[in-house]
Design a protein around this motif. Structure first.
Motif, PDB file in Angstrom:
ATOM      1  N   UNK A 263       0.775  -1.229   0.000  1.00 24.28           N
ATOM      2  CA  UNK A 263       0.000   0.000   0.000  1.00 24.28           C
ATOM      3  C   UNK A 263       0.805   1.275   0.000  1.00 24.28           C
ATOM      4  N   UNK A 264       2.138   1.168   0.050  1.00 26.66           N
ATOM      5  CA  UNK A 264       2.928   2.392   0.006  1.00 26.66           C
ATOM      6  C   UNK A 264       2.714   3.123  -1.314  1.00 26.66           C
ATOM      7  N   UNK A 265       2.578   4.443  -1.266  1.00 22.55           N
ATOM      8  CA  UNK A 265       2.467   5.200  -2.516  1.00 22.55           C
ATOM      9  C   UNK A 265       3.817   5.356  -3.202  1.00 22.55           C
ATOM     10  N   UNK A 266       4.884   4.888  -2.543  1.00 22.37           N
ATOM     11  CA  UNK A 266       6.243   5.068  -3.067  1.00 22.37           C
ATOM     12  C   UNK A 266       6.858   3.763  -3.575  1.00 22.37           C
ATOM     13  N   UNK A 267       6.030   2.865  -4.100  1.00 17.69           N
ATOM     14  CA  UNK A 267       6.543   1.560  -4.508  1.00 17.69           C
ATOM     15  C   UNK A 267       7.632   1.677  -5.566  1.00 17.69           C
ATOM     16  N   UNK A 268       7.437   2.529  -6.549  1.00 19.14           N
ATOM     17  CA  UNK A 268       8.418   2.664  -7.632  1.00 19.14           C
ATOM     18  C   UNK A 268       9.767   3.123  -7.089  1.00 19.14           C
ATOM     19  N   UNK A 269       9.749   4.111  -6.203  1.00 22.26           N
ATOM     20  CA  UNK A 269      10.998   4.593  -5.618  1.00 22.26           C
ATOM     21  C   UNK A 269      11.606   3.537  -4.702  1.00 22.26           C
ATOM     22  N   UNK A 270      10.759   2.789  -3.997  1.00 22.98           N
ATOM     23  CA  UNK A 270      11.242   1.718  -3.125  1.00 22.98           C
ATOM     24  C   UNK A 270      11.994   0.664  -3.950  1.00 22.98           C
ATOM     25  N   UNK A 271      11.439   0.290  -5.084  1.00 24.34           N
ATOM     26  CA  UNK A 271      12.099  -0.687  -5.948  1.00 24.34           C
ATOM     27  C   UNK A 271      13.393  -0.112  -6.525  1.00 24.34           C
ATOM     28  N   UNK A 272      13.393   1.182  -6.797  1.00 23.86           N
ATOM     29  CA  UNK A 272      14.606   1.838  -7.294  1.00 23.86           C
ATOM     30  C   UNK A 272      15.710   1.792  -6.226  1.00 23.86           C
ATOM     31  N   UNK A 273      15.331   2.025  -4.966  1.00 22.62           N
ATOM     32  CA  UNK A 273      16.308   1.951  -3.881  1.00 22.62           C
ATOM     33  C   UNK A 273      16.859   0.538  -3.736  1.00 22.62           C
ATOM     34  N   UNK A 274      15.985  -0.461  -3.776  1.00 25.55           N
ATOM     35  CA  UNK A 274      16.433  -1.849  -3.623  1.00 25.55           C
ATOM     36  C   UNK A 274      17.396  -2.236  -4.742  1.00 25.55           C
ATOM     37  N   UNK A 275      17.087  -1.813  -5.966  1.00 28.24           N
ATOM     38  CA  UNK A 275      17.993  -2.080  -7.091  1.00 28.24           C
ATOM     39  C   UNK A 275      19.335  -1.394  -6.871  1.00 28.24           C
ATOM     40  N   UNK A 276      19.304  -0.162  -6.370  1.00 29.08           N
ATOM     41  CA  UNK A 276      20.527   0.591  -6.079  1.00 29.08           C
ATOM     42  C   UNK A 276      21.371  -0.137  -5.029  1.00 29.08           C
ATOM     43  N   UNK A 277      20.712  -0.613  -3.977  1.00 34.07           N
ATOM     44  CA  UNK A 277      21.413  -1.272  -2.872  1.00 34.07           C
ATOM     45  C   UNK A 277      21.848  -2.689  -3.216  1.00 34.07           C
ATOM     46  N   UNK A 278      21.419  -3.192  -4.356  1.00 39.75           N
ATOM     47  CA  UNK A 278      21.764  -4.563  -4.752  1.00 39.75           C
ATOM     48  C   UNK A 278      22.929  -4.620  -5.727  1.00 39.75           C
ATOM     49  N   UNK A 279      23.489  -3.474  -6.073  1.00 34.10           N
ATOM     50  CA  UNK A 279      24.581  -3.448  -7.033  1.00 34.10           C
ATOM     51  C   UNK A 279      25.925  -3.716  -6.354  1.00 34.10           C
ATOM     52  N   UNK A 280      26.868  -4.296  -7.096  1.00 34.62           N
ATOM     53  CA  UNK A 280      28.144  -4.718  -6.494  1.00 34.62           C
ATOM     54  C   UNK A 280      28.896  -3.622  -5.751  1.00 34.62           C
ATOM     55  N   UNK A 281      28.976  -2.418  -6.314  1.00 30.56           N
ATOM     56  CA  UNK A 281      29.759  -1.370  -5.673  1.00 30.56           C
ATOM     57  C   UNK A 281      29.162  -0.983  -4.321  1.00 30.56           C
ATOM     58  N   UNK A 282      27.841  -0.903  -4.243  1.00 28.62           N
ATOM     59  CA  UNK A 282      27.186  -0.565  -2.978  1.00 28.62           C
ATOM     60  C   UNK A 282      27.377  -1.680  -1.961  1.00 28.62           C
ATOM     61  N   UNK A 283      27.235  -2.928  -2.413  1.00 28.36           N
ATOM     62  CA  UNK A 283      27.393  -4.052  -1.497  1.00 28.36           C
ATOM     63  C   UNK A 283      28.843  -4.208  -1.032  1.00 28.36           C
ATOM     64  N   UNK A 284      29.774  -3.811  -1.852  1.00 29.18           N
ATOM     65  CA  UNK A 284      31.186  -3.822  -1.462  1.00 29.18           C
ATOM     66  C   UNK A 284      31.402  -2.953  -0.225  1.00 29.18           C
ATOM     67  N   UNK A 285      30.859  -1.731  -0.264  1.00 33.46           N
ATOM     68  CA  UNK A 285      31.022  -0.810   0.868  1.00 33.46           C
ATOM     69  C   UNK A 285      30.381  -1.398   2.126  1.00 33.46           C
ATOM     70  N   UNK A 286      29.214  -2.022   1.961  1.00 28.03           N
ATOM     71  CA  UNK A 286      28.536  -2.622   3.107  1.00 28.03           C
ATOM     72  C   UNK A 286      29.407  -3.708   3.750  1.00 28.03           C
ATOM     73  N   UNK A 287      29.920  -4.629   2.947  1.00 24.40           N
ATOM     74  CA  UNK A 287      30.705  -5.739   3.486  1.00 24.40           C
ATOM     75  C   UNK A 287      32.055  -5.297   4.027  1.00 24.40           C
ATOM     76  N   UNK A 288      32.546  -4.151   3.573  1.00 22.75           N
ATOM     77  CA  UNK A 288      33.779  -3.602   4.138  1.00 22.75           C
ATOM     78  C   UNK A 288      33.548  -3.050   5.545  1.00 22.75           C
ATOM     79  N   UNK A 289      32.297  -2.704   5.833  1.00 25.09           N
ATOM     80  CA  UNK A 289      31.978  -2.097   7.118  1.00 25.09           C
ATOM     81  C   UNK A 289      31.390  -3.077   8.127  1.00 25.09           C
ATOM     82  N   UNK A 290      30.905  -4.222   7.655  1.00 29.01           N
ATOM     83  CA  UNK A 290      30.379  -5.248   8.559  1.00 29.01           C
ATOM     84  C   UNK A 290      30.519  -6.591   7.843  1.00 29.01           C
TER      85      UNK A 290
END
Length: 346
Positions: A263-290
């Motif tokens: 029911x969120x009115x921001x579904x499209x942006x939510x999916x855009x964020x998830x795609x952004x956070x699922x890319x290798x460069x972003x995940x690299x930074x995450x795993x470097x920190x934890x």
């Protein structure tokens, strides 16, 4: 007022109006807080904000579905994206609490660890339950859960999580059940009895832990000779110079997921964020920190070997591991936890 001043004021108002219209849309992302949230902020939230795609409003909760259920029932969704554990993802998806996702923006599904892309969730990281020990205190390193049960060779207390989940799987692995057959066996009454019978063998030698920090603390203090433990807790101790070791073979891994609240009115942006956070460069930074494993396979090549080798999704570590069957625990968890509690109290 002069003509030029009127123009200046009018132009300023137009500019302010334009800027207001162009302001990034807010997206409320709720996770579990702590060190994980700090790593998410560096890897995902700040870079997403900097991209101009949206403005992350970050919050935290303890993973309960009740708040989400209340929002959806009321038709007033104030959260957009939530981090959920695998059983809650399954329950929430079945109960209509989460949106079905369009996964095409993520690219080739083969680039992701198996089980990390589902109809209602995209995994954000993977953690593992591992066998850990202090290499200073053992003459010979254990190699399996069978060694964990060998009290003659490794005398002393050993730590296990106080609960049926993970503990029953570990008992069956120690009893010789192959990883691929684990849940087939545990799905039968005979398999459950076999797991408890195996636990009976070392019951007097078990020190039960309930907090994730306890295994590392007990290992350092010498209270236990080895322990089941969350890999992240052991890696954190290693970073502090404590010589703890992990046996990755027969580890149990489990993803944490991003889900979009129904029911969120921001579904499209939510999916855009998830795609952004699922890319290798972003995940690299995450795993470097934890020290949690990235779900996009191309991430590993971007990481230093010292970091990569401590992650659950590193090729060598994943090879002998088994994914926790969330559906099994959704279906059987309540009855098995009750049986475990009765057994532990005897």
């Amino acid at each position: 007022m002069s003509r030029s001043l009127r123009c200046t004021v009018a132009c300023a108002l137009v500019l302010l109006s334009t800027n207001a219209l162009a302001a990034p849309q807010n997206l409320t992302v709720i996770s579990f807080g702590g060190a994980t949230k700090k790593a998410q902020d560096k890897a995902y939230f700040q870079p997403f904000n900097a991209s101009g795609a949206g403005n992350i409003v970050a919050g935290e909760y303890n993973g309960e579905l009740s708040k989400i259920k209340a929002m959806v029932s009321a038709g007033h969704t104030s959260w957009d994206v939530v981090e959920v554990e695998s059983p809650e993802l399954l329950r929430g998806c079945e109960e209509g609490l989460f949106e079905r996702l369009n996964l095409t923006a993520l690219g080739n599904a083969a680039n992701f660890v198996p089980g990390t892309l589902t109809e209602c969730g995209v995994a954000t990281y993977v953690w593992s339950m591992v066998l850990a020990f202090d290499q200073r205190k053992l003459a010979q390193a254990p190699k399996s859960w069978a060694d964990f049960w060998n009290v003659a060779k490794y005398p002393g207390k050993r730590g296990l999580r106080k609960g049926a989940k993970y503990t029953l799987e570990i008992a069956l692995l120690a009893d010789g059940v192959k990883s691929g057959e684990l849940y087939n066996v545990l799905s039968t009454p005979q398999g459950v009895s076999r797991a408890f019978a195996k636990l009976d063998q070392i019951k007097q030698d078990i020190q039960w832990w309930e907090a994730g920090a306890q295994p590392a603390q007990w290992l350092v203090a010498g209270d236990v000779v080895m322990s089941a433990a969350y890999n992240g807790r052991i890696a954190s101790a290693q970073k502090e110079g404590v010589p703890l070791s992990i046996v990755w073979s027969q580890s149990l891994y489990d993803p944490e997921y991003w889900a979009v609240v129904k029911g969120t009115p921001n579904k499209a942006l939510a999916e855009q964020f998830i795609a952004f956070a699922s890319q290798p460069q972003a995940q690299k930074v995450f795993s470097e920190n934890i020290p949690y494993g990235p779900v996009h396979r191309e991430t590993l090549a971007l990481l230093p070997a010292a970091v990569r080798d401590q992650l659950p999704t590193a090729e060598a570590n994943l090879a002998g591991a088994r994914a926790v069957d969330a559906e099994f625990w959704v279906d059987h968890g309540e009855e098995l936890e009750q049986r475990f509690n009765a057994w532990a109290a005897r």
